[in-house]
Motif scaffolding. Structure first.
Motif, PDB file in Angstrom:
ATOM      1  N   PRO A 231       0.807  -1.223   0.000  1.00  0.00           N
ATOM      2  CA  PRO A 231       0.000   0.000   0.000  1.00  0.00           C
ATOM      3  C   PRO A 231       0.839   1.270   0.000  1.00  0.00           C
ATOM      4  O   PRO A 231       0.486   2.253  -0.668  1.00  0.00           O
ATOM      5  CB  PRO A 231      -0.817  -0.117   1.281  1.00  0.00           C
ATOM      6  CG  PRO A 231      -0.932  -1.581   1.527  1.00  0.00           C
ATOM      7  CD  PRO A 231       0.363  -2.171   1.043  1.00  0.00           C
ATOM      8  N   GLN A 232       1.951   1.257   0.745  1.00  0.00           N
ATOM      9  CA  GLN A 232       2.759   2.482   0.836  1.00  0.00           C
ATOM     10  C   GLN A 232       3.325   2.896  -0.524  1.00  0.00           C
ATOM     11  O   GLN A 232       3.501   4.080  -0.787  1.00  0.00           O
ATOM     12  CB  GLN A 232       3.869   2.333   1.882  1.00  0.00           C
ATOM     13  CG  GLN A 232       4.801   1.142   1.716  1.00  0.00           C
ATOM     14  CD  GLN A 232       4.324  -0.120   2.443  1.00  0.00           C
ATOM     15  OE1 GLN A 232       3.120  -0.305   2.624  1.00  0.00           O
ATOM     16  NE2 GLN A 232       5.242  -0.974   2.816  1.00  0.00           N
ATOM     17  N   PHE A 233       3.596   1.925  -1.406  1.00  0.00           N
ATOM     18  CA  PHE A 233       4.110   2.266  -2.737  1.00  0.00           C
ATOM     19  C   PHE A 233       2.991   2.738  -3.665  1.00  0.00           C
ATOM     20  O   PHE A 233       3.237   3.368  -4.688  1.00  0.00           O
ATOM     21  CB  PHE A 233       4.808   1.061  -3.377  1.00  0.00           C
ATOM     22  CG  PHE A 233       6.017   0.583  -2.616  1.00  0.00           C
ATOM     23  CD1 PHE A 233       6.984   1.474  -2.174  1.00  0.00           C
ATOM     24  CD2 PHE A 233       6.185  -0.755  -2.340  1.00  0.00           C
ATOM     25  CE1 PHE A 233       8.096   1.040  -1.465  1.00  0.00           C
ATOM     26  CE2 PHE A 233       7.298  -1.214  -1.630  1.00  0.00           C
ATOM     27  CZ  PHE A 233       8.249  -0.315  -1.193  1.00  0.00           C
ATOM     28  N   LEU A 234       1.761   2.373  -3.323  1.00  0.00           N
ATOM     29  CA  LEU A 234       0.606   2.715  -4.161  1.00  0.00           C
ATOM     30  C   LEU A 234      -0.058   4.016  -3.711  1.00  0.00           C
ATOM     31  O   LEU A 234      -0.761   4.656  -4.487  1.00  0.00           O
ATOM     32  CB  LEU A 234      -0.419   1.579  -4.107  1.00  0.00           C
ATOM     33  CG  LEU A 234       0.091   0.224  -4.622  1.00  0.00           C
ATOM     34  CD1 LEU A 234      -0.823  -0.906  -4.147  1.00  0.00           C
ATOM     35  CD2 LEU A 234       0.189   0.233  -6.148  1.00  0.00           C
ATOM     36  N   LEU A 235       0.162   4.383  -2.441  1.00  0.00           N
ATOM     37  CA  LEU A 235      -0.528   5.554  -1.889  1.00  0.00           C
ATOM     38  C   LEU A 235       0.389   6.756  -1.703  1.00  0.00           C
ATOM     39  O   LEU A 235      -0.086   7.876  -1.561  1.00  0.00           O
ATOM     40  CB  LEU A 235      -1.147   5.201  -0.529  1.00  0.00           C
ATOM     41  CG  LEU A 235      -2.227   4.118  -0.528  1.00  0.00           C
ATOM     42  CD1 LEU A 235      -2.628   3.775   0.912  1.00  0.00           C
ATOM     43  CD2 LEU A 235      -3.456   4.564  -1.315  1.00  0.00           C
TER      44      LEU A 235
END
Ligand code: NCD
Ligand code: ZN
Length: 433
Positions: free
Chosen positions: A252-256
């Motif tokens: 998620p951190q790479f997508l958000l």
């Protein structure tokens, strides 16, 4: 829905009102998430996390299976260590769990076979991290002249052992950063830009391509942990196009988030590989939408709040995230126009990776009743101080999602305060080829 002994037997309306009745009108009933990449820190670093706090956070976020990485202490490099860790985890787990085994540069084929027999879900090779022989610990450094430091697993290790992993029918997971590329770009980390330049996407692409060539030759299933870059994604697509059995997870951190968020967030978002540019982020979102990236895991990697408050250079890398996995993915999926993409990324595909496709990953007869009830009328705002992890920071602090997790069941038992739900170890069905 009818559940017998923790297993779904019928999914249809009008099954009566015996047992527990939950009115889920207007809600989504989704399968529990299988997070294939978490770091429980147990045993090893109880001040960071343990199996109880990890799995309470998981349960609260709709994650009903966690696969724990082997860089606990002692590292999980033998069947004996794996069995001891399984017993410890079993005594504390609030959700089901599986254990990865470690592939060291000195690992033997027998050790892999024994770990598989003890229930390992697969093997993880850290291509950029050395191993302290005295501390039995994976270190975030590629090694040195120090005789206590065993060099990281390298492409030779993979070539030597991938045929064994292929024979066992388990996935071979890599932390895809090439140490020679990292060595060429080492520098003091005064700014976030320094961090990005010290871990260039070439490190990911090179490691991924080389490991893919080796895995393809051996007929092994390569799994790339925490894919972070457009260049890495391109390397993976090239390898897939020529027939490599390759799965990709991103987080998620790479997508958000992107590097632009660092000024606001600070070292809470320091992790390796790093959160990169907005273009990398867009490429990963696109890869997920196209299905090339089939799953989202968290790389839930807690360090203490004090450690994460240090300046960038000294702050350890890694951040908690297991509790916000499902919500993050529901939001991303909604933004793509189909919330039902979320359970594919966090449940169906990861269950397949873990060899659990006959018991986890779907709400259907014959599957474990691991169920997440999602309320799309309530919003959730990420506030780390309210979360169940032992740590109180989050890289996505303050993010708002258009969903709330209303209820979670583990094999038919509601999880949460005062619940009787108790986690069990999951084992892949071993298909020796
Ligand atoms: C992880 C950790 O802290 O264990 N850190 C990280 O930045 N991702 C290790 C890892 O997954 O590589
Ligand atoms: Zn990693």
């Amino acid at each position: 829905m009818l559940v017998t002994d923790g297993v779904i037997t019928r999914v249809e309306p009008g099954l009566g009102t015996d047992g527990q009745v939950l009115n889920a009108a207007g809600m989504y009933v989704m399968p529990g998430a299988v997070d294939v990449h978490v770091h429980s820190r147990d045993p090893g670093f109880p001040e960071k996390e343990d199996f109880a706090s990890l799995t309470e956070a998981a349960a609260a976020g709709g994650v009903t299976v966690v696969l724990d990485m082997p860089n606990t202490v002692p590292a999980v490099d033998s069947a004996g260590v794996l069995e001891a860790k399984a017993a410890l985890a079993h005594s504390k787990a609030r959700v089901d769990f599986g254990l990865w085994g470690l592939m060291r540069s000195s690992t033997t084929p027998d050790e892999l076979e024994e770990m598989a027999a003890a229930g390992a879900v697969g093997f993880k090779a850290y291509l950029a991290y050395s191993f302290s022989l005295s501390r039995k610990q994976v270190l975030y450094a590629p090694g040195s002249e120090d005789p206590d430091l065993e060099p990281p697993a390298d492409y030779g290790t993979l070539a030597r052992l991938a045929p064994v992993v292929a024979h066992l029918g388990l996935p071979l997971a890599i932390h895809a950063e090439d140490p020679t590329v990292l060595a060429a770009f080492r520098r003091p980390l005064l700014t976030y830009q320094d961090l990005l330049e010290s871990r260039p996407p070439e490190a990911e692409a090179v490691a991924l391509s080389a490991a893919a060539a080796v895995a393809r030759e051996a007929g092994a299933h390569l799994h790339v942990a925490h894919l972070s870059s457009a260049l890495g994604l391109q390397a993976a697509e090239d390898a897939m196009a020529i027939g490599t059995t390759l799965t990709l997870e991103t987080c998620p951190q790479f997508l958000l988030l992107s590097a632009d968020d660092f000024d606001r967030v600070g070292p809470a978002m320091k992790m390796l590989p790093p959160i990169r540019t907005a273009a990398d982020r867009a490429a990963l979102v696109d890869g997920l939408q196209r299905g090339v990236i089939s799953m989202v895991s968290t790389d839930h990697a807690p360090h203490t709040d004090e450690e994460k408050a240090r300046p960038l250079e000294e702050a350890p890398s890694g951040s908690p995230g297991v509790q916000t996995l499902y919500l993050s993915c529901l939001q991303l999926a909604k933004d793509m126009g189909d919330v039902w993409l979320a359970p594919r990324w966090v449940s169906e595909s990861p269950a397949r990776l873990a060899g659990l496709e006959n018991s986890k990953g779907a709400v259907a007869p014959g599957y474990d009743a691991d169920i997440v009830v999602v309320d799309p009328r309530r919003k959730t705002r990420v506030a780390a101080h309210e979360m169940r992890s032992r740590q109180r920071h989050s890289a996505i602090e303050g993010k708002e999602f258009d969903f709330a997790i209303a209820q979670v069941y583990l094999r038919g038992e509601p999880v949460g305060q005062g619940s009787k739900a108790q986690g069990r170890m999951v084992r892949p069905a071993l298909v020796v080829r």
